[in-house]
Design a protein around this motif. Structure first.
Motif, PDB file in Angstrom:
ATOM      1  N   LYS A 124       0.813  -1.216   0.000  1.00 31.98           N
ATOM      2  CA  LYS A 124       0.000   0.000   0.000  1.00 31.98           C
ATOM      3  C   LYS A 124       0.851   1.273   0.000  1.00 31.98           C
ATOM      4  O   LYS A 124       0.396   2.327  -0.454  1.00 31.98           O
ATOM      5  N   GLY A 132       0.031   1.373  -5.114  1.00 35.84           N
ATOM      6  CA  GLY A 132      -0.413   1.930  -3.846  1.00 35.84           C
ATOM      7  C   GLY A 132      -0.464   3.451  -3.885  1.00 35.84           C
ATOM      8  O   GLY A 132      -1.377   4.070  -3.328  1.00 35.84           O
ATOM      9  N   GLU A 168      -3.478   4.526  -5.892  1.00 31.05           N
ATOM     10  CA  GLU A 168      -4.720   4.281  -5.160  1.00 31.05           C
ATOM     11  C   GLU A 168      -4.972   5.326  -4.087  1.00 31.05           C
ATOM     12  O   GLU A 168      -6.096   5.810  -3.919  1.00 31.05           O
TER      13      GLU A 168
END
Length: 235
Positions: A37, A43, A46
């Motif tokens: 993440k 990541g 996102e």
């Protein structure tokens, strides 16, 4: 000290003695945050604010940690090697600035640096000590496309052409505080073996590729590295 062309590879183990989190710390930042993440391009795409917050926190910790005797010893080894007519290249997987603060000069940070940022629009790189966010404009082009200057999983390490050049000329390879599991850096000892040069592992415990080394010394980096450097330099 006789002239030597030395290449040193360092990993998280050398900075662990300064209090810097490693992947293996049970309560460290990498356990509390999923690397997929906060350390991948996916990541970042996102949730860029989450990624910025993670690296902002790590950057803010740097003034609170200091180089330890292992960092200082490698800086001294560089000075002695150059003074003797040899050369010294420090290849580090670490993104902290402890080697530079200890006095090392010829550093190749193959995984990037916490104290730099880059612009995804114009590709410029900047020294950076402040926080970074999705609203931060690029000092060069003004685009709000800034990112940490970190090599994430799936990205190509930096400076590896220079690493390979140094390895081709080296007559001593030293690995400090590495797990031997992160490539391409973990492949350097194999390359050194193919060239038939001495290979030294200084680590807390045997790495995944410990069998490839010709000399192995285990213990805390702040203890085994200065001791080895004293033996090598002849002090």
């Amino acid at each position: 000290m006789r002239p030597l062309r030395i290449v040193v590879l360092t990993g998280a183990g050398i900075s662990a003695d300064s209090g810097v989190d490693t992947f293996r710390d049970q309560n460290g930042a990498w356990v509390k945050n999923n690397p997929m993440k906060v350390a991948t391009p996916e990541g970042f795409a996102e949730d860029p604010e989450r990624v910025h917050a993670f690296y902002n926190a790590r950057r803010a910790q740097l003034p609170g940690v200091d180089p330890n005797p292992a960092h200082v010893a490698l800086a001294e080894l560089e000075r002695e090697a150059v003074k003797a007519g040899g050369s010294f290249t420090l290849v580090t997987q670490n993104v902290d600035n402890l080697h530079a603060r200890a006095g090392s000069k010829n550093i190749l940070p193959i995984h990037g640096s916490l104290t730099k940022v880059s612009c995804q629009a114009c590709q410029e790189v900047f020294d950076w000590e402040k926080n970074l966010s999705v609203k931060t404009p690029c000092p060069s082009c003004g685009a709000r496309a800034m990112r940490p200057y970190i090599v994430w999983f799936g990205e190509i390490p930096r400076h590896f052409d220079k690493v390979e050049e140094a390895m081709m000329e080296a007559d001593l390879f030293i690995s400090v505080g590495t797990s031997g599991s992160v490539y391409p850096a973990a492949g350097l000892v194999g390359f050194a073996r193919e060239r038939g040069i001495p290979r030294v592992e200084l680590n807390l415990e045997p790495s995944d590729n410990a069998y490839l080394f010709t000399d192995k010394r285990y213990g805390r980096a702040s203890e085994v590295v200065p001791a080895y450097v004293r033996d090598l330099v002849g002090l």
